[in-house]
Design a protein around this motif. Sequence first.
Motif, PDB file in Angstrom:
ATOM      1  N   ARG A 224      43.522   3.202   9.226  1.00  0.00           N
ATOM      2  CA  ARG A 224      42.962   4.381   8.548  1.00  0.00           C
ATOM      3  C   ARG A 224      42.165   5.155   9.601  1.00  0.00           C
ATOM      4  O   ARG A 224      41.435   4.558  10.394  1.00  0.00           O
ATOM      5  CB  ARG A 224      42.025   3.981   7.410  1.00  0.00           C
ATOM      6  CG  ARG A 224      42.496   2.777   6.591  1.00  0.00           C
ATOM      7  CD  ARG A 224      43.587   3.136   5.620  1.00  0.00           C
ATOM      8  NE  ARG A 224      44.142   1.951   4.971  1.00  0.00           N
ATOM      9  CZ  ARG A 224      44.578   1.915   3.720  1.00  0.00           C
ATOM     10  NH1 ARG A 224      44.509   3.014   2.970  1.00  0.00           N
ATOM     11  NH2 ARG A 224      45.078   0.807   3.205  1.00  0.00           N
ATOM     12  N   ASP A 239      44.263  -1.306   0.817  1.00  0.00           N
ATOM     13  CA  ASP A 239      43.980  -0.157  -0.046  1.00  0.00           C
ATOM     14  C   ASP A 239      42.650  -0.305  -0.780  1.00  0.00           C
ATOM     15  O   ASP A 239      41.886   0.662  -0.888  1.00  0.00           O
ATOM     16  CB  ASP A 239      45.114   0.039  -1.055  1.00  0.00           C
ATOM     17  CG  ASP A 239      46.398   0.546  -0.410  1.00  0.00           C
ATOM     18  OD1 ASP A 239      46.339   1.018   0.748  1.00  0.00           O
ATOM     19  OD2 ASP A 239      47.460   0.466  -1.057  1.00  0.00           O
ATOM     20  N   ALA A 240      42.371  -1.491  -1.286  1.00  0.00           N
ATOM     21  CA  ALA A 240      41.123  -1.697  -2.033  1.00  0.00           C
ATOM     22  C   ALA A 240      39.907  -1.528  -1.121  1.00  0.00           C
ATOM     23  O   ALA A 240      38.904  -0.909  -1.503  1.00  0.00           O
ATOM     24  CB  ALA A 240      41.122  -3.077  -2.683  1.00  0.00           C
ATOM     25  N   ARG A 243      39.442   2.229  -0.311  1.00  0.00           N
ATOM     26  CA  ARG A 243      38.832   2.970  -1.419  1.00  0.00           C
ATOM     27  C   ARG A 243      37.348   2.655  -1.526  1.00  0.00           C
ATOM     28  O   ARG A 243      36.513   3.555  -1.723  1.00  0.00           O
ATOM     29  CB  ARG A 243      39.547   2.639  -2.727  1.00  0.00           C
ATOM     30  CG  ARG A 243      40.918   3.292  -2.877  1.00  0.00           C
ATOM     31  CD  ARG A 243      41.432   3.170  -4.304  1.00  0.00           C
ATOM     32  NE  ARG A 243      41.670   1.780  -4.678  1.00  0.00           N
ATOM     33  CZ  ARG A 243      42.826   1.152  -4.519  1.00  0.00           C
ATOM     34  NH1 ARG A 243      43.860   1.798  -3.969  1.00  0.00           N
ATOM     35  NH2 ARG A 243      42.978  -0.111  -4.893  1.00  0.00           N
ATOM     36  N   ALA A 246      35.449   4.282   1.396  1.00  0.00           N
ATOM     37  CA  ALA A 246      35.411   5.732   1.222  1.00  0.00           C
ATOM     38  C   ALA A 246      34.355   6.124   0.189  1.00  0.00           C
ATOM     39  O   ALA A 246      33.611   7.099   0.384  1.00  0.00           O
ATOM     40  CB  ALA A 246      36.780   6.252   0.805  1.00  0.00           C
ATOM     41  N   LEU A 247      34.259   5.378  -0.877  1.00  0.00           N
ATOM     42  CA  LEU A 247      33.252   5.683  -1.895  1.00  0.00           C
ATOM     43  C   LEU A 247      31.844   5.457  -1.365  1.00  0.00           C
ATOM     44  O   LEU A 247      30.920   6.216  -1.692  1.00  0.00           O
ATOM     45  CB  LEU A 247      33.509   4.842  -3.150  1.00  0.00           C
ATOM     46  CG  LEU A 247      34.786   5.202  -3.926  1.00  0.00           C
ATOM     47  CD1 LEU A 247      35.039   4.199  -5.049  1.00  0.00           C
ATOM     48  CD2 LEU A 247      34.685   6.615  -4.475  1.00  0.00           C
ATOM     49  N   PRO A 253      38.305   8.593  -3.244  1.00  0.00           N
ATOM     50  CA  PRO A 253      38.869   7.240  -3.107  1.00  0.00           C
ATOM     51  C   PRO A 253      40.122   7.196  -2.240  1.00  0.00           C
ATOM     52  O   PRO A 253      40.497   6.122  -1.768  1.00  0.00           O
ATOM     53  CB  PRO A 253      39.185   6.852  -4.560  1.00  0.00           C
ATOM     54  CG  PRO A 253      39.282   8.153  -5.301  1.00  0.00           C
ATOM     55  CD  PRO A 253      38.320   9.077  -4.625  1.00  0.00           C
ATOM     56  N   ASP A 254      40.780   8.328  -2.020  1.00  0.00           N
ATOM     57  CA  ASP A 254      41.996   8.347  -1.209  1.00  0.00           C
ATOM     58  C   ASP A 254      41.789   9.025   0.142  1.00  0.00           C
ATOM     59  O   ASP A 254      42.757   9.414   0.802  1.00  0.00           O
ATOM     60  CB  ASP A 254      43.114   9.073  -1.967  1.00  0.00           C
ATOM     61  CG  ASP A 254      43.456   8.378  -3.291  1.00  0.00           C
ATOM     62  OD1 ASP A 254      43.482   7.147  -3.302  1.00  0.00           O
ATOM     63  OD2 ASP A 254      43.661   9.089  -4.283  1.00  0.00           O
ATOM     64  N   ASP A 255      40.545   9.142   0.574  1.00  0.00           N
ATOM     65  CA  ASP A 255      40.246   9.860   1.823  1.00  0.00           C
ATOM     66  C   ASP A 255      40.367   8.983   3.055  1.00  0.00           C
ATOM     67  O   ASP A 255      40.203   9.481   4.178  1.00  0.00           O
ATOM     68  CB  ASP A 255      38.842  10.475   1.761  1.00  0.00           C
ATOM     69  CG  ASP A 255      38.795  11.698   0.857  1.00  0.00           C
ATOM     70  OD1 ASP A 255      39.876  12.207   0.497  1.00  0.00           O
ATOM     71  OD2 ASP A 255      37.690  12.139   0.503  1.00  0.00           O
TER      72      ASP A 255
END
Length: 256
Positions: A224, A239-240, A243, A246-247, A253-255
């Motif tokens: 990423r 992915d988890a 997310r 990012a938060l 959440p998809d940044d």
Amino acid sequence: MIGWIRRLFGQERPSPPPMSASPMAASPLPASPLLDWEPTPQPPQVRSEAEIDAVEAALEGLIAAGLRLGPHYEGQSVRAVARSMAEHPEFALGDNNETLPLTERAPDALAIDILWSYRALADGIEDEFANAAIFVDHCYDGADEEPYRALFARVIEIAGVWTCRGLTVSRVPGLGPYGHGFRVAFETEPPIPAITFPADKNFDWSLLEQLDACRPAGETRRFRIAADGGAGLVLFLDDAEARAIALRLGWGPDDL
């Protein structure tokens, strides 16, 4: 970023000694101190315990989300790590390099201060985090083979999913705006095919997608990247984790 570059490369650089006025001077002039110049060390910032509390809470949140501390902090408590970060001269500097009270910064701003680590750039730290690293990515127009070799070696180390016996970088003529490019050959297991790309001013982070395509079967983490035009932050997350981090940064959440 600009303030760091100015401090690192120019503001307090000494002047060379004056030339001798005598044309008959027999002894050579002393070497210019420019040859031995190093940045003037900056003193640590003075922080209150309440400020350390705030950084510790933000750091614990990032760790819970999936960030892993690297060997640079081996054996240290999270509190000790938070203190060393908060007191670093590069931590949470404002636009005019003023010291900002950390208790007045939101948790997501502190999380960005932690991850967007100008500490690592200023001190040459390469192992602050086990699954994340920051790189200067805006100065590649004059780069030779070594900066590319070091970058790819580091991102493979961040991932930790390949056995790497080495990699080589060679110049390739006739590519891109600078008239040449580079070929990176990997000796890894699982294998990674060689990557060829043109030289450019900015590093092309999309090249890491070719590494993602060669992950071991079943590996759910991938690279990423977040970049601001001067530096690039690279993380290796599923992915988890992406997310959740990012938060913590105050992003969508998809940044990542």
